[in-house]
Design an enzyme around this catalytic site. Structure first.
Site, mmCIF file in Angstrom:
data_model
loop_
_atom_site.group_PDB
_atom_site.id
_atom_site.type_symbol
_atom_site.label_atom_id
_atom_site.label_comp_id
_atom_site.label_asym_id
_atom_site.label_seq_id
_atom_site.Cartn_x
_atom_site.Cartn_y
_atom_site.Cartn_z
ATOM 1 N N LYS A 111 25.070 55.931 36.414
ATOM 2 C CA LYS A 111 25.861 55.659 35.204
ATOM 3 C C LYS A 111 26.867 54.589 35.597
ATOM 4 O O LYS A 111 27.906 54.887 36.197
ATOM 5 C CB LYS A 111 26.568 56.920 34.707
ATOM 6 C CG LYS A 111 27.329 56.728 33.397
ATOM 7 C CD LYS A 111 27.920 58.057 32.929
ATOM 8 C CE LYS A 111 28.608 57.909 31.577
ATOM 9 N NZ LYS A 111 29.832 57.070 31.670
ATOM 10 N N ARG A 132 28.026 47.000 22.722
ATOM 11 C CA ARG A 132 27.837 48.278 22.035
ATOM 12 C C ARG A 132 28.866 48.484 20.922
ATOM 13 O O ARG A 132 28.570 49.034 19.874
ATOM 14 C CB ARG A 132 27.957 49.405 23.061
ATOM 15 C CG ARG A 132 27.870 50.785 22.463
ATOM 16 C CD ARG A 132 28.155 51.826 23.532
ATOM 17 N NE ARG A 132 28.283 53.134 22.942
ATOM 18 C CZ ARG A 132 28.845 54.160 23.541
ATOM 19 N NH1 ARG A 132 29.333 54.010 24.743
ATOM 20 N NH2 ARG A 132 28.913 55.330 22.959
ATOM 21 N N CYS A 391 62.449 44.187 51.755
ATOM 22 C CA CYS A 391 61.036 44.124 52.138
ATOM 23 C C CYS A 391 60.857 44.683 53.544
ATOM 24 O O CYS A 391 61.588 44.299 54.466
ATOM 25 C CB CYS A 391 60.549 42.674 52.081
ATOM 26 S SG CYS A 391 58.891 42.436 52.767
ATOM 27 N N CYS A 411 58.415 41.459 46.764
ATOM 28 C CA CYS A 411 59.135 40.688 47.782
ATOM 29 C C CYS A 411 59.116 39.236 47.316
ATOM 30 O O CYS A 411 58.047 38.627 47.252
ATOM 31 C CB CYS A 411 58.473 40.805 49.157
ATOM 32 S SG CYS A 411 59.162 39.624 50.354
#
Length: 659
Positions: A111, A132, A391, A411
């Protein structure tokens, strides 16, 4: 009111909440290609709603349990399907697959997690491709389908052929496209969202760049009168279609076959959210009919998420090459789906806050689509994780940014070690230092070998001459050419050098504004405060803060001074072009999407700045124009521009404007 009535009323209220919540999540996922919740959370709430509907005997308007596809909300041409396309009933129990089969033979296949497409061929030519949609009405995307990587445009048969397939984007292409996005651009969350947006583009050139592929899974019309569906799939493969992998199954071997697919999923190039089981015999399938929502001859099997409880021991903060600082949950090691797992990405600050994580919390974890470790639920919710204000790699002060409903940590230092590949690539570009012969792949190799520490390292590569010549793809000739290009780059205009540093929000035009204001005195620029910078016409507080923040880091300041004093010969020249006759001087632009007339968005940005315009990253009331070749897309930038009455220009319209 009787107790029973009170309980029913309470359930109805909960159903109203779920219908609204799931409706918003489904619309965001299907129409806007973004996620408001994880698949795990969506499935859990969906099952709760379905259970309440069964208990109360009531189905509310707008319930997602009654939908078979997405609402059609784009400007693509609409097409009514000759035969309604239904959803599949689903289960997570192999025992239900066994009872579904009974004494019949079935075929079990992937699937695929993509977008379903109906393709029609007449006289051997692809004449139509339709999404669809909502099952009854789809969107006509024929021109886009013709750009799919593996879809035949002609086949060896003159009869009319109608087939269904799943359009997907592979993990490799998904990662490549995300890595190519510029600073401040929102990354795609998963391949399915990227594929949906790519297939439903108004510009086929954009679709072509995304490497969309189609896997055929059903022959609806045409071909020989085969007895079995497996024969139809093989016939499609013979005609040149890529078909979905399948296995013939009976009640006796269904468990082993499900186990086979489960083991294979980690080796696949595509995302799969389960399997599909259908009866192989076509006449038997046709005799069963359908319900209002489901065909009776097929059923979907969703992977049973193996939930394991563990304890959160840390949150690790990782700075990516794009500057995003991502939280990663570290937990006590657990066994899931046959492998040991001890870390899972939390993705962003919004999800971190939603989970209310804290060190020592009891959490449940699973593998999304049996591959990617995820946190399903926080059982204790102590909610005491501190968001870093610096950071973890370079020490620059972090920024929290809000985009729609998603909060991220950034950062802003372009010279951060974690961002070095991106920084060096930018430093060498034409409008920056213009160093030819240094591709991204070559820079990456140099970084891996520790040849490059900061930008000054580029001017000392000669010490590695022998090693570079021996590298794959190099030789004496290539090395000499690279050295010549690096030597040539030593003479550079100051504005181009400032732009090359990769300071956030500072394009070439902005660099020229600053250089002109400070009369090319670099030391004055380095020491400038945000307040001083905002005195420059065209420099706002955001740019001023970014510029000053870059030079507030001693490592950046020292590197720039060393480059200018020891390595480069700065050319002092007229830094502002003559834009008196420019129609866009002083105008603010936002550029989004793919470009066709320019090499990339940076080249388009440079053109705007050359003519006195300014480019920013987000649409606001101060924006004069949004440039997007897909002017009718449902992207957030387009929607914002339309809300504010800001003109949306294609490249052609932009070129006409500046002429």
């Amino acid at each position: 009111m009787e107790l029973g009535e009170i309980m029913i009323a309470s359930k109805i209220e909960r159903m109203k909440e779920l219908v609204e919540l799931l409706g918003k999540a489904a619309y965001a996922y299907e129409q806007e290609n973004r996620e408001l919740m994880s698949n795990f959370e969506y499935d859990k709430l969906y099952d709760e709603l379905k259970q309440l509907e069964e208990e109360t005997g009531t189905i509310l308007a707008g319930s997602v349990t009654q939908k078979v596809g997405y609402e059609i909300a784009s400007s693509l041409p609409k097409v009514t399907h000759p035969k309604r396309m239904l959803s599949l009933d689903k289960t997570k129990e192999v025992s239900k697959l066994k009872s579904f089969l009974g004494d019949q033979e079935g075929i079990l296949s992937w699937k695929l997690d993509g977008l379903t497409i109906v393709c029609i061929y007449e006289n051997g030519q692809l004449v139509s491709a339709v999404t669809r949609g909502n099952g009854q009405i789809g969107e006509e995307i024929t021109n886009n389908a013709r750009t799919f990587k593996n879809l035949p445009l002609t086949i060896d048969t003159k009869e009319r052929v109608v087939l269904r397939g799943e359009a997907i984007i592979t993990y490799d292409d998904f990662n490549r496209i995300n890595e190519s996005l510029g600073e401040g651009e929102e990354k795609y969350k998963n391949p399915r969202n990227l594929c949906s947006g790519s297939v439903r583009q108004l510009n086929p050139a954009i679709t072509a760049k995304r490497n969309v592929r189609l896997y055929a899974f059903t022959l609806v019309e045409g071909g020989p009168e085969f007895e079995n569906k497996s024969e139809q799939i093989e016939w499609l493969a013979e005609k040149g279609f890529k078909v979905v992998e399948y296995k013939k199954v009976t009640a006796d071997n269904i468990e082993d076959t499900v186990a086979y697919f489960a083991e294979q999923i980690s080796h696949q190039e595509f995302a799969s959210d389960g399997l599909v089981l259908t009866y192989n015999n076509r006449p038997y399938s046709a005799s069963l009919g359908e319900t209002a929502k489901f065909p009776k001859d097929s059923i979907a099997f969703k992977w049973q998420d193996e939930l394991v409880e563990t304890t959160l021991v840390d949150i690790e903060w990782n700075t990516s090459r794009t500057g995003l600082i991502n939280p990663v949950a570290i937990f006590e090691p657990v066994e899931i789906e046959g492998t040991t797992v001890e870390r899972a990405s939390v993705h962003n600050l919004s999800i971190l806050e939603e989970l209310q994580l804290g060190i020592g919390d009891k959490i449940t974890v699973y593998k999304a689509n049996m591959i990617i470790p995820q946190i399903a639920e926080n059982l204790t919710k102590s909610n005491h994780i501190s968001i870093p204000d610096h950071c973890p790699v370079c020490g620059a002060q972090t920024e929290v940014r809000q985009d729609k409903e998603t909060k991220t940590l950034i950062c802003p230092n372009g010279n951060c070690k974690a961002q070095r590949l991106r920084a060096f690539v930018h430093f060498t570009t034409r409008d920056a230092m213009n160093i030819e012969g240094l591709s991204e792949a070559t820079i990456e190799k140099f970084l891996e070998k520790d040849y490059l520490e900061d930008f000054t390292s580029l001017y000392h590569l000669a010490q590695y001459e022998a090693d570079i010549i021996e590298m794959e793809g190099f030789g004496q000739k290539s090395y000499n050419k690279l050295m010549k290009s690096i030597e040539k780059s030593r003479e550079v205009a100051l504005a181009n050098f400032i732009y090359a540093l990769g300071i956030a929000q500072v394009g070439l035009g902005t660099a020229k504004l600053i250089c002109k204001y400070y009369e090319n005195h670099l030391n004055a620029m380095i020491e400038a405060t945000p307040q001083e910078l905002t005195a420059i016409d065209g420099i706002g507080p955001v740019i001023a803060e970014e510029f000053a923040a870059y030079f507030s880091l001693e490592a950046n300041k020292n590197m720039v001074k060393h480059l200018v004093e020891e390595e480069l010969r700065i050319k002092i020249e007229q830094v502002m072009p003559d834009v008196e006759d420019s129609k866009i001087a002083g105008k603010t632009f936002v550029v989004t999407g793919d470009v066709n007339h320019f090499k990339n968005r940076k080249e388009l940005q440079a053109k705007i700045e050359e003519l006195g315009g300014k480019v920013t990253g987000s649409v606001s009331k101060n924006t004069d124009y949004l440039i997007n070749n897909d002017s009718e897309s449902s992207s957030s930038k387009n929607k914002k521009a339309k809300e504010l009455g800001i003109p949306i220009l294609t490249e052609e319209a932009f070129l006409a404007l500046i002429e």
